[in-house]
Design a protein around this motif. Structure first.
Motif, PDB file in Angstrom:
ATOM      1  N   GLU A  29       0.903  -1.154   0.074  1.00  0.00           N
ATOM      2  CA  GLU A  29      -0.038  -0.147   0.090  1.00  0.00           C
ATOM      3  C   GLU A  29       1.000   1.154  -0.061  1.00  0.00           C
ATOM      4  O   GLU A  29       0.600   2.121  -0.911  1.00  0.00           O
ATOM      5  CB  GLU A  29      -0.853  -0.028   1.184  1.00  0.00           C
ATOM      6  CG  GLU A  29      -1.786   1.303   1.437  1.00  0.00           C
ATOM      7  CD  GLU A  29      -2.470   1.253   2.701  1.00  0.00           C
ATOM      8  OE1 GLU A  29      -3.480   2.178   2.873  1.00  0.00           O
ATOM      9  OE2 GLU A  29      -2.140   0.528   3.608  1.00  0.00           O
ATOM     10  N   VAL A  30       1.885   1.354   0.754  1.00  0.00           N
ATOM     11  CA  VAL A  30       2.686   2.503   1.006  1.00  0.00           C
ATOM     12  C   VAL A  30       3.417   2.586  -0.373  1.00  0.00           C
ATOM     13  O   VAL A  30       3.644   3.733  -0.844  1.00  0.00           O
ATOM     14  CB  VAL A  30       3.795   2.299   2.112  1.00  0.00           C
ATOM     15  CG1 VAL A  30       4.843   3.322   2.281  1.00  0.00           C
ATOM     16  CG2 VAL A  30       3.060   2.487   3.602  1.00  0.00           C
ATOM     17  N   MET A  31       4.281   1.686  -0.712  1.00  0.00           N
ATOM     18  CA  MET A  31       4.860   1.939  -1.990  1.00  0.00           C
ATOM     19  C   MET A  31       4.120   2.432  -3.256  1.00  0.00           C
ATOM     20  O   MET A  31       4.533   2.935  -4.195  1.00  0.00           O
ATOM     21  CB  MET A  31       5.527   0.571  -2.373  1.00  0.00           C
ATOM     22  CG  MET A  31       6.705   0.177  -1.297  1.00  0.00           C
ATOM     23  SD  MET A  31       7.897   1.620  -0.973  1.00  0.00           S
ATOM     24  CE  MET A  31       8.693   1.747  -2.514  1.00  0.00           C
ATOM     25  N   GLN A  32       2.926   1.558  -3.567  1.00  0.00           N
ATOM     26  CA  GLN A  32       1.995   2.109  -4.530  1.00  0.00           C
ATOM     27  C   GLN A  32       1.604   3.601  -4.480  1.00  0.00           C
ATOM     28  O   GLN A  32       1.533   4.229  -5.227  1.00  0.00           O
ATOM     29  CB  GLN A  32       0.978   1.107  -4.612  1.00  0.00           C
ATOM     30  CG  GLN A  32       1.571  -0.458  -5.203  1.00  0.00           C
ATOM     31  CD  GLN A  32       0.391  -1.326  -5.510  1.00  0.00           C
ATOM     32  OE1 GLN A  32      -0.602  -1.339  -4.777  1.00  0.00           O
ATOM     33  NE2 GLN A  32       0.406  -2.232  -6.487  1.00  0.00           N
ATOM     34  N   ARG A  83       2.429   6.900  -6.804  1.00  0.00           N
ATOM     35  CA  ARG A  83       1.206   7.660  -7.389  1.00  0.00           C
ATOM     36  C   ARG A  83       1.546   9.105  -7.144  1.00  0.00           C
ATOM     37  O   ARG A  83       1.427   9.847  -7.963  1.00  0.00           O
ATOM     38  CB  ARG A  83      -0.144   7.107  -7.022  1.00  0.00           C
ATOM     39  CG  ARG A  83      -0.392   5.736  -7.509  1.00  0.00           C
ATOM     40  CD  ARG A  83      -1.870   5.538  -7.237  1.00  0.00           C
ATOM     41  NE  ARG A  83      -2.372   5.681  -5.785  1.00  0.00           N
ATOM     42  CZ  ARG A  83      -2.486   4.532  -4.942  1.00  0.00           C
ATOM     43  NH1 ARG A  83      -2.160   3.277  -5.384  1.00  0.00           N
ATOM     44  NH2 ARG A  83      -2.983   4.715  -3.670  1.00  0.00           N
ATOM     45  N   HIS A  84       1.828   9.430  -5.839  1.00  0.00           N
ATOM     46  CA  HIS A  84       1.846  10.791  -5.535  1.00  0.00           C
ATOM     47  C   HIS A  84       3.145  11.319  -5.965  1.00  0.00           C
ATOM     48  O   HIS A  84       3.173  12.537  -6.337  1.00  0.00           O
ATOM     49  CB  HIS A  84       1.860  10.895  -3.784  1.00  0.00           C
ATOM     50  CG  HIS A  84       0.542  10.672  -3.286  1.00  0.00           C
ATOM     51  ND1 HIS A  84      -0.184  11.662  -3.603  1.00  0.00           N
ATOM     52  CD2 HIS A  84       0.076   9.533  -2.850  1.00  0.00           C
ATOM     53  CE1 HIS A  84      -1.376  11.114  -2.709  1.00  0.00           C
ATOM     54  NE2 HIS A  84      -1.425   9.967  -2.487  1.00  0.00           N
ATOM     55  N   HIS A 141       4.775  10.553  -8.858  1.00  0.00           N
ATOM     56  CA  HIS A 141       4.768  10.753 -10.173  1.00  0.00           C
ATOM     57  C   HIS A 141       3.793  11.831 -10.464  1.00  0.00           C
ATOM     58  O   HIS A 141       3.866  12.741 -11.442  1.00  0.00           O
ATOM     59  CB  HIS A 141       4.258   9.659 -10.858  1.00  0.00           C
ATOM     60  CG  HIS A 141       5.240   8.362 -11.102  1.00  0.00           C
ATOM     61  ND1 HIS A 141       5.455   7.593 -12.335  1.00  0.00           N
ATOM     62  CD2 HIS A 141       6.620   8.028 -10.123  1.00  0.00           C
ATOM     63  CE1 HIS A 141       6.334   6.903 -12.119  1.00  0.00           C
ATOM     64  NE2 HIS A 141       7.085   7.092 -10.818  1.00  0.00           N
ATOM     65  N   ALA A 142       2.646  11.931  -9.661  1.00  0.00           N
ATOM     66  CA  ALA A 142       1.664  13.209  -9.756  1.00  0.00           C
ATOM     67  C   ALA A 142       2.352  14.514  -9.589  1.00  0.00           C
ATOM     68  O   ALA A 142       2.148  15.329 -10.186  1.00  0.00           O
ATOM     69  CB  ALA A 142       0.481  12.968  -8.862  1.00  0.00           C
ATOM     70  N   PHE A 143       3.349  14.354  -8.539  1.00  0.00           N
ATOM     71  CA  PHE A 143       3.977  15.752  -8.440  1.00  0.00           C
ATOM     72  C   PHE A 143       4.800  16.036  -9.283  1.00  0.00           C
ATOM     73  O   PHE A 143       4.812  17.199  -9.903  1.00  0.00           O
ATOM     74  CB  PHE A 143       4.737  15.680  -7.093  1.00  0.00           C
ATOM     75  CG  PHE A 143       5.846  16.401  -7.041  1.00  0.00           C
ATOM     76  CD1 PHE A 143       5.801  17.635  -6.579  1.00  0.00           C
ATOM     77  CD2 PHE A 143       7.460  16.172  -7.218  1.00  0.00           C
ATOM     78  CE1 PHE A 143       6.812  18.813  -6.541  1.00  0.00           C
ATOM     79  CE2 PHE A 143       8.313  17.187  -7.097  1.00  0.00           C
ATOM     80  CZ  PHE A 143       8.043  18.346  -6.736  1.00  0.00           C
ATOM     81  N   VAL A 144       5.758  15.234 -10.079  1.00  0.00           N
ATOM     82  CA  VAL A 144       6.523  15.264 -11.024  1.00  0.00           C
ATOM     83  C   VAL A 144       5.532  15.910 -12.535  1.00  0.00           C
ATOM     84  O   VAL A 144       6.149  16.730 -12.955  1.00  0.00           O
ATOM     85  CB  VAL A 144       7.307  14.042 -11.692  1.00  0.00           C
ATOM     86  CG1 VAL A 144       8.141  14.422 -12.982  1.00  0.00           C
ATOM     87  CG2 VAL A 144       8.235  13.956 -10.351  1.00  0.00           C
ATOM     88  N   ALA A 145       4.532  15.405 -12.442  1.00  0.00           N
ATOM     89  CA  ALA A 145       3.515  15.742 -13.726  1.00  0.00           C
ATOM     90  C   ALA A 145       3.057  17.082 -13.568  1.00  0.00           C
ATOM     91  O   ALA A 145       3.217  17.961 -14.599  1.00  0.00           O
ATOM     92  CB  ALA A 145       2.495  14.576 -14.076  1.00  0.00           C
ATOM     93  N   GLU A 146       2.609  17.291 -12.183  1.00  0.00           N
ATOM     94  CA  GLU A 146       1.954  18.638 -11.927  1.00  0.00           C
ATOM     95  C   GLU A 146       3.022  19.726 -12.117  1.00  0.00           C
ATOM     96  O   GLU A 146       2.539  20.815 -12.935  1.00  0.00           O
ATOM     97  CB  GLU A 146       1.404  18.612 -10.626  1.00  0.00           C
ATOM     98  CG  GLU A 146       0.922  19.789 -10.381  1.00  0.00           C
ATOM     99  CD  GLU A 146       0.410  19.915  -8.627  1.00  0.00           C
ATOM    100  OE1 GLU A 146      -0.055  21.138  -8.103  1.00  0.00           O
ATOM    101  OE2 GLU A 146       0.360  18.752  -8.110  1.00  0.00           O
ATOM    102  N   VAL A 147       4.040  19.628 -11.807  1.00  0.00           N
ATOM    103  CA  VAL A 147       5.105  20.814 -11.909  1.00  0.00           C
ATOM    104  C   VAL A 147       5.886  20.646 -12.990  1.00  0.00           C
ATOM    105  O   VAL A 147       6.850  21.516 -13.455  1.00  0.00           O
ATOM    106  CB  VAL A 147       6.084  20.880 -10.611  1.00  0.00           C
ATOM    107  CG1 VAL A 147       5.167  21.003  -9.230  1.00  0.00           C
ATOM    108  CG2 VAL A 147       6.885  19.761 -10.582  1.00  0.00           C
ATOM    109  N   ALA A 148       5.812  19.479 -14.188  1.00  0.00           N
ATOM    110  CA  ALA A 148       6.550  19.658 -15.208  1.00  0.00           C
ATOM    111  C   ALA A 148       8.090  19.537 -14.914  1.00  0.00           C
ATOM    112  O   ALA A 148       8.608  20.301 -15.353  1.00  0.00           O
ATOM    113  CB  ALA A 148       6.054  20.315 -16.194  1.00  0.00           C
TER     114      ALA A 148
END
Length: 306
Positions: free
Chosen positions: A34-37, A41-42, A44-51
């Protein structure tokens, strides 16, 4: 003839995230899975959000490398990152819910060292002069107001040089630290010094982050305490000087209004002056209210040291 570009679907950023998340699907420990998945997700979402750019990614890697390089047995830069980003306080808040009336917890901090000497009621924790002598006293009680006898208060603080004992290898090892037991009436007392604001170590990666983002490294004046008693949940907390600077901008976000206390200046000729104190001094009254191990639905934690 079909070109390579059209022979197969293109890999998207979402495909990469999904593949990494799926790689942990067979982890045998459900909590670790649970923790690793969620971490994937978070992040990768951060990297995508701030490009995030490649240069920024390389800078982040270099910063983590520098964090490891500066960390040793005396300096824990990763804890400083956790503190300065508010993660330490968030973890503490999630792990330590307290009912109304109970003493609130706050961060342990990087300067705690277990095994402080056990001292008598009213003893002085300052082995050498370190500021205005301050008589700290009060009572440890339960939520019903009943006194808790033989509770332990594990205390540490800085002096007027802004340093804790662990930061000063040339000073006495047990300077400004000690453990005290409450009396039958729940009362405790010891002689400390008035704490002063101090900066968290800011000569490394965390300090560079603070400076570049317009933040300061300062913490308001406080005394650390861990209060333990058999049958009660341990509380790790601070007592903050209500008159201190930086209460509204603590570099590690640890200030809670319920932990502010007045430190009262006292005159040299005050008849309540503690033995061995000369000149001006101060006093601080602070009660602590503990929660029984079963009142919060959690196991008894009478011996935690960190």
């Amino acid at each position: 003839m079909t070109s390579p570009d059209t022979a197969a679907e293109r890999t998207t950023p979402a495909d990469i995230t999904a593949a990494v998340e799926a790689s942990f699907a067979d982890a045998p420990d459900p909590r670790l899975r649970e923790v690793m998945q969620a971490l994937v997700r978070h992040l990768h979402a951060f990297v995508a959000e701030v490009a995030l750019t490649e240069d920024e990614w390389r800078t982040a890697i270099a910063t983590l490398t520098a964090t490891g390089d500066i960390t040793d047995e005396h300096r824990q830069e990763f804890i400083l990152w956790s503190d300065a980003l508010g993660i330490s306080m968030l973890v503490d808040a999630l792990a330590n819910p307290r009912p109304p009336g109970a003493t609130e917890s706050t961060v342990l901090g990087p300067f705690y060292v277990p095994g402080a000497p056990e001292l008598e009621y009213g003893a002085n924790i300052a082995i050498e002069p370190a500021g205005v002598p301050t008589w700290v006293h009060g009572c440890v009680r339960d939520l019903d107001g009943a006194p808790i006898a033989n509770a332990e208060l594990d205390v540490w603080q800085n002096g007027d040089d802004r340093l804790y004992a662990v930061q000063n290898p040339e000073g006495p090892e047990d300077h400004l630290r000690g453990r005290f037991r409450t009396r039958d009436d729940g009362g405790y007392a010891f002689l400390a010094v008035r704490p002063v604001p101090y900066p968290i170590p800011d000569d490394g990666p965390v300090g560079k982050m603070l400076a570049s983002t317009g933040r300061h490294p300062w913490r308001p004046a406080h005394i650390h305490m861990i209060v333990r008693a058999d049958g009660f949940r341990t509380v790790t907390t601070h007592v903050f000087d209500a008159a201190s600077e930086y209460l509204d901008s603590d570099a590690v976000f640890a200030v809670k209004p319920s932990l502010l206390r007045e430190i009262a200046p006292r005159a040299a000729d005050d008849p309540e002056r503690p033995d061995g104190v000369e000149g001006e001094w101060a006093s601080l009254w602070c009660d602590f209210v503990l929660v029984r191990g079963d009142e919060a639905g959690e196991p008894v934690d009478a011996g935690r040291t960190a």
